[in-house]
Design an enzyme around this catalytic site. Sequence first.
Site, PDB file in Angstrom:
ATOM      1  CG  ASP A  69      -2.076   1.051   0.859  1.00  0.00           C
ATOM      2  OD1 ASP A  69      -2.506   1.281  -0.011  1.00  0.00           O
ATOM      3  OD2 ASP A  69      -2.713   1.291   2.046  1.00  0.00           O
ATOM      4  CE1 TYR A  72      -0.700   8.496   4.515  1.00  0.00           C
ATOM      5  CE2 TYR A  72       1.385   9.326   4.623  1.00  0.00           C
ATOM      6  CZ  TYR A  72       0.284   9.310   4.991  1.00  0.00           C
ATOM      7  OH  TYR A  72      -0.157  10.111   6.181  1.00  0.00           O
ATOM      8  CG  HIS A  98      -4.572  10.572   2.614  1.00  0.00           C
ATOM      9  ND1 HIS A  98      -5.681  10.376   3.811  1.00  0.00           N
ATOM     10  CD2 HIS A  98      -3.748   9.609   3.016  1.00  0.00           C
ATOM     11  CE1 HIS A  98      -5.195   9.625   4.544  1.00  0.00           C
ATOM     12  NE2 HIS A  98      -4.181   8.843   4.242  1.00  0.00           N
ATOM     13  CD  GLU A 136      -6.632   4.372   4.585  1.00  0.00           C
ATOM     14  OE1 GLU A 136      -5.816   3.414   3.966  1.00  0.00           O
ATOM     15  OE2 GLU A 136      -5.967   4.953   5.238  1.00  0.00           O
ATOM     16  CG  ASP A 183      -6.104  -0.259   3.020  1.00  0.00           C
ATOM     17  OD1 ASP A 183      -6.244  -1.240   3.292  1.00  0.00           O
ATOM     18  OD2 ASP A 183      -4.893   0.537   3.140  1.00  0.00           O
ATOM     19  CE1 TYR A 212       1.365   6.977  14.635  1.00  0.00           C
ATOM     20  CE2 TYR A 212       2.681   6.760  12.753  1.00  0.00           C
ATOM     21  CZ  TYR A 212       2.123   7.264  13.758  1.00  0.00           C
ATOM     22  OH  TYR A 212       2.245   8.917  13.733  1.00  0.00           O
ATOM     23  CE  LYS A 237      -3.849   2.039   7.539  1.00  0.00           C
ATOM     24  NZ  LYS A 237      -4.578   2.893   6.757  1.00  0.00           N
ATOM     25  CB  THR A 242      -6.599   7.857   1.462  1.00  0.00           C
ATOM     26  OG1 THR A 242      -6.376   6.635   2.438  1.00  0.00           O
ATOM     27  CG2 THR A 242      -7.603   8.527   1.749  1.00  0.00           C
TER      28      THR A 242
END
Length: 427
Positions: free
Chosen positions: A135, A137, A142, A208, A242, A253, A262, A358
């Site tokens: 994934d 970013y 975002h 997301e 997501d 995290y 996630k 996202t």
Amino acid sequence: MPLKTNDPSKSSWLPVPENSDFPIQNIPFGVFLTRDDVITIGTRIGDHAIDLGALHQLGYFKDIPLTDDIFLQDSLNDFISDGKKTWRLVRSRISELFEKGNPELQKNKDHQKIVLFTMDEIEMQLPVHIGDYTDFYSSKEHATNVGKMFRDPEHALLPNWLHLPVGYHGRSSTIIPSGTPVRRPHGQTLPKGADTPVFGPSRLLDFELEMAFITTDANALGEPISVVEAEDYIFGLVLFNDWSARDLQKWEYVPLGPFLGKNFASSISPWIVTLDALEPFRMASPKQDPEPLPYLKQKGNNSFDIHLEVDITPQNGPATTVSKSNFKYMYWTMAQQLAHHTINGCKVNSGDMMGSGTISGATPDSFGSMLELSWQGTKPVHLANGTTRKFIEDNDTVTMRGHCYKNGVRIGFGEVSTKILPAISLK
Ligand code: MN
């Protein structure tokens, strides 16, 4: 050279409802269970699903070098592995076979009975066996919004962000097709002001709005894929929700990144729309400043104009559209993501899936998550039934749709729709 399959003047002898996402110019690929409980690879025109396994057995692909069982499988991985030349030959043959004026199949009612299904006679499956899922970013808006909320409004983007497509390795075992409900996950969260965590169902469950691309096997271990060639190894795209538990995510995290917040579920739309079908909707991606390093530098138009939207439908309806975004807002392109992913020699396989991250636009109505739409719960989102949402509640259904439109042709992805069920009771 323009592809013949994209010709806007083409029409099919199969009916295509107005505003359908699936005209003859689309020809997506998917996997479905037929009325006879047979699993097969297929495509879709209008509201008909077409069994490619049966078409192949009946000899309609005899001029294309394909193994006998290529479509009689429960995933598209082997077909995707055959490469772009084969994808094009097959799409072009399907386009020819279903084009108005071609009598081959149109006149053969017996064959039509075998290969054609209405959508209510089939059940869509996951289209690929996803070996690995990454994934990214890659939406600047975002990343900036999240940086403002979680860190420092003055330095919302971290120093690496403008230099590389930031990403993490996700988990493929919980990627599910549209229609599969999701249970609210349990986990650890840190209540505001507390210094020890509590355990329970997530309270800040979020979607997301993403898209994901699916790759073919492109490189040997140790060999990067160049940014110039990267698109040749992308089979197509799906809509991607997501699912994220923001409260779990926030506590867990640091320092290694996303984990249980996630990996409980990510939902995809079941038809893979090929890059070839999206070609007419190609456009420039946002200007990159600073200029990327040479291995990420691209020329020309490297993004696509794909309108995206998100609906929330509570238990007793009606639906409210809470976000309208666009794939074109992505700062880093798919080719840059794939080139960066493999620059260290990381091997990519057929059926691997790469999420965009996202996709938020510049205005508040184009934000791609509840975290941003409700600005961390400070601005509740109003629904048509008079209630409000800060995050997603039990029995809400979240539906994402995406389509392109140009010169009278609409190419779409259908939808990815998921109902959230209450958390299971733990003993
Ligand atoms: Mn994501």
